[in-house]
Design a protein around this motif. Structure first.
Motif, mmCIF file in Angstrom:
data_model
loop_
_atom_site.group_PDB
_atom_site.id
_atom_site.type_symbol
_atom_site.label_atom_id
_atom_site.label_comp_id
_atom_site.label_asym_id
_atom_site.label_seq_id
_atom_site.Cartn_x
_atom_site.Cartn_y
_atom_site.Cartn_z
ATOM 1 N N LEU A 25 42.521 32.840 42.628
ATOM 2 C CA LEU A 25 41.325 33.681 42.716
ATOM 3 C C LEU A 25 40.237 33.234 41.745
ATOM 4 N N ARG A 58 37.752 39.513 40.963
ATOM 5 C CA ARG A 58 37.147 39.613 42.299
ATOM 6 C C ARG A 58 35.725 39.044 42.303
ATOM 7 N N ARG A 100 32.607 34.386 44.337
ATOM 8 C CA ARG A 100 32.271 35.680 44.936
ATOM 9 C C ARG A 100 31.255 36.464 44.114
ATOM 10 N N TYR A 106 46.479 35.043 49.472
ATOM 11 C CA TYR A 106 45.132 35.061 48.897
ATOM 12 C C TYR A 106 44.211 33.979 49.432
ATOM 13 N N THR A 126 43.093 43.504 38.182
ATOM 14 C CA THR A 126 41.958 42.681 38.596
ATOM 15 C C THR A 126 41.181 42.130 37.415
#
Lengths: 665, 101
Positions: free
Chosen positions: A455, A384, A462, A565, A323
């Protein structure tokens, strides 16, 4: 220019000296630009020298400059029987040939771009002069590694870049790095250094073997000596494997890859320069450089291929669950290096060097893009916490996407041609198993790269609206190197268009292959490297099929990654569904833990035994000597009263005793 | 009774013993120096006696040396005593006990 190649490693040292001595008193801008200037000079000399080299006829493309004599070893054992072992001397020499030219241009060119980027990236960090001293020292050492005309000079550079790697990984030495393992940045640097030490030790033994057997470490002389060597095949294999273990350490292959993910503790330009584009590829360069040796050591070469392919797949799977944006790229680097070794292992040295070059472009670009994102988000590295950054950072996003396409092998970006050449090399040399492993690894590569890109740059942010409003594109100083690298990632592959494309009227346009051919000894033995074109002619169909298959694999991986995703929650559901697999990958196959249990704990236990021995036995003896002397002194000092008359009495008694002795004798 | 060499030697031994006793049992620095002087002169007497007995001049030459040496020793010794007296207001050698651990 060819006469000046010894200046290429020397110029960055000028930067080291000036910035090292006066850097703290100079302005930050001067420090940065001085560091860039010396690298620019090196790059210009390199470019000029390579251009002159290209003017020479193909067979004469080797220019050596002996700077100084270094180690006159005299006659070695066995010199009376073997002429080669008498009057052995290792000199301090540099040489430019097609092989070193490729890496030299990559190192100085990409290095220059990264130096420029770093002046922007490090603009607000403390200790700027120390940073650029290390960076310039690295450039000097890397150029020494590339240009050395014998293994020992290469080894000097090899160790030097290891040192710089250690210094730069631990650049933020007081900051914590990894929560899972509790490492600080300084620990990460130490880890890299120690793991490399294992490989370097094997490398050293390999060199010593060579010098006791052949009396030289010069590439050309070794190459000639291998031709006449008979009946020592096992020795060649042993040396080949020992040198490869050295390469495993430097280039992060199984089982010595564990340091590279932790090397991400360094500043991002360092990750781009050292741990993606240049230093970690030194192992691949060394294996290609020693192709004459491996031509006589097919067993060792097979090991290289298998380890490379295994690493390619193994590391690619680890990239899926990471991540941290830089860690994903680190696993990707390990995996791509595995591709290169696999290529070298099946004898496709040109493919390995080709991939080395294209990888330097797109991986440096990916890292620099990641650095741009990290700065924009104020040191957030967790993907993330990202998302949707495309709108705010158009230049970074566009260049990053180009690099993603390149690494995933989408036509016509650079990675397509180099990866295709590796896959074709594996297939055509009959190593179908290696081909299959690499194809699966290529699938995972495309998957994790699309995951990363999606992402970071797509979807919704996010990390909170407030933070998103502060995100801004990086300054030109950082984005211009990105754009230059993006262009190179896009068109860099065109120097190595595979033979299969000749059917669409390009002729045999694989310039790269022809350029390297004189410097490479093919794995089967013998001379000349033209096998590829001739072989390809009667299997064009197969090559086209493989190319299409590779492209289809990459596109399928893209599609799958997007499906997983794009919608919130799908990835989490997958993770719960395949929990054992997910946990294994998330914990990186527990390799660190395995090493901890198998190597570190027994080692620490042994250390404790030795500590106890040192403390109680060695120190005990030393202390006992001291205590005895002191006790004796304590007793004897009682006779020392300081009273003159006491001394006189003792004196008198002494005289009486002597007289008595003399009289009675 | 004729006075022979043995009498001189006995006198010499007695003087020497007195000197030793003075050094060992007396505390005054001046007395100590005087006792040392006594021992030296006991030695001188013995030298003279033997020189006379064996009719050799060397013994007398030694005596001259010893007298010179005794003068030098007395000069140094008295200088020490004066320095010591200035420091401690006393000439008791038992107070001169700093020369130890």
């Amino acid at each position: 220019m060819l006469q000046l190649i010894w200046l290429i490693p020397l110029l960055p040292l000028v930067g080291v000296v000036i910035n090292g001595l006066f850097g703290r008193r100079m302005s930050r801008t001067t420090v940065g630009w001085l560091a860039c200037l010396v690298v620019l000079c090196s790059f210009l000399i390199s470019a000029g020298a390579v251009w002159q080299l290209a003017q020479l006829p193909e067979d004469a493309r080797h220019h050596a400059v002996e700077v100084a004599s270094w180690m006159p070893l005299g006659d070695l054992e066995g010199a009376t029987d073997n002429q080669a072992l008498s009057n052995v001397e290792i000199s301090w020499g540099f040489a430019l040939d097609p092989l070193s030219a490729v890496l030299l241009l990559v190192v100085t060119g990409v290095g220059l771009l990264i130096h420029i980027y770093a002046t922007g990236y490090m603009a607000h960090e403390e200790d700027l002069s120390r940073f650029f001293v290390y960076m310039n020292l690295f450039m000097a050492m890397m150029c020494t590694l590339v240009l050395g005309d014998n293994l020992l000079v290469m080894f000097v550079g090899w160790e030097g870049v290891g040192l710089c790697s250690y210094l730069l990984i631990g650049f933020f030495y007081d900051r914590p790095f990894d929560e899972r393992t509790g490492l600080s940045c300084a620990d990460a640097g130490r880890k890299a250094f120690i793991v490399n030490r294992i490989g370097d030790f094997a490398f050293l033994i390999g060199m010593l073997y060579l010098i006791t057997e052949f009396g030289t470490l010069n590439y050309l002389k070794l190459s000639a000596a291998f031709e006449q060597a008979h009946g020592i095949g096992w020795m060649m294999s042993a040396v080949g494997i020992l040198l490869f273990i050295g390469a495993c350490g430097k280039s992060a292959q199984i089982p010595l890859f564990v340091w590279l993910p932790d090397a991400m503790a360094g500043p991002t330009p360092v990750s781009a320069l050292i741990h993606a584009a240049t230093m970690v590829t030194a192992g691949v360069y060394m294996v290609c450089r020693m192709s004459p040796l491996y031509a006589h050591a097919p067993d060792a070469l097979a090991v290289v291929g298998m380890v490379g392919a295994a690493t390619a797949l193994f590391a690619a799977t680890m990239g899926i669950t990471a991540t941290d944006i830089k860690k994903v790229l680190a696993y990707s680097t390990v995996s791509q290096l595995g591709f290169m070794f696999a290529a070298a292992g099946v004898g496709a040295y040109t493919a390995a060097m080709f991939h080395l070059m294209t990888h330097a472009f797109f991986k440096a670009l990916l890292f620099l893009g990641a650095g741009s994102v990290i700065t924009a988000l104020h040191h957030v590295q967790d993907i993330r916490q990202m998302g949707g950054l495309r709108a705010k950072m158009p230049r970074t996003a566009t260049t990053f996407i180009i690099a993603t396409l390149a690494i995933s092998g989408i036509v016509p970006f650079a990675g397509f041609f180099s990866k295709d050449e590796i896959l074709w090399g594996a297939w055509s040399s009959g190593n179908k198993a290696i081909w299959a492993v690499l194809a699966v690894a290529a699938f995972f590569t495309a998957f994790y790269m699309m995951r990363l890109t999606y992402l970071v740059f797509f979807g919704k942010f996010r990390g909170g609206d407030e933070k998103f409003s502060h995100v801004h594109e990086s300054p030109n100083l950082m984005t211009v190197p990105l754009m230059i690298l993006a262009v190179l990632s896009a068109v860099g592959g065109l120097v190595g268009i595979p033979a299969a494309f000749s059917v669409i009227g390009l002729g045999d346009a694989n310039l790269f292959h022809h350029w390297l051919a004189p410097a490479i000894t093919p794995a089967g033995g013998g001379h000349g490297g033209g096998g590829h074109g001739a072989e390809a002619a009667h299997s064009l169909g197969a090559e086209w099929a493989l190319m299409t298959a590779a492209l289809a694999i990459a596109l399928f991986a893209f599609w799958l990654a997007l499906r997983v995703y794009k919608r919130e929650g799908t990835a989490e559901r997958m993770a719960t569904r395949f929990k054992p697999i997910y946990t294994t990958l998330r914990n990186l196959y527990w390799v660190d833990e395995l090493y901890d249990a198998l190597l570190l704990r027994p080692f620490y236990a042994l250390c404790r035994v030795f500590t106890a021995f040192d403390k109680w036995v060695v120190d005990g003896v030393v202390n006992a000597v001291g205590v005895t002397a002191e006790l004796t002194g304590q007793i004897v000092k009682l006779f020392q009263t300081g009273l003159v008359r006491n001394y006189a009495l003792v004196f008198l008694l002494g005289v009486v005793a002597v007289l008595y002795y003399l009289i009675t004798i | 009774m004729t006075v022979g060499p043995q009498h001189f030697l006995i006198l010499s031994a007695v003087l020497f013993t007195l000197g030793v006793a003075g050094v060992l049992w007396r505390r005054g620095a001046i007395r100590l120096l005087m006792s040392i002087e006594l021992m030296l002169n006991a030695g001188n007497l013995a030298f003279i006696t033997f020189a006379r007995q064996f009719d050799q001049a060397e013994g007398q030459v030694y005596v001259f040396f010893i007298i010179t040496l005794a003068a030098a020793e007395a000069a140094v010794g008295l200088a020490i005593v004066i320095a010591f007296f200035r420091l401690r207001d006393s000439s008791d050698v038992d107070e001169l006990n700093l020369l130890k651990w």
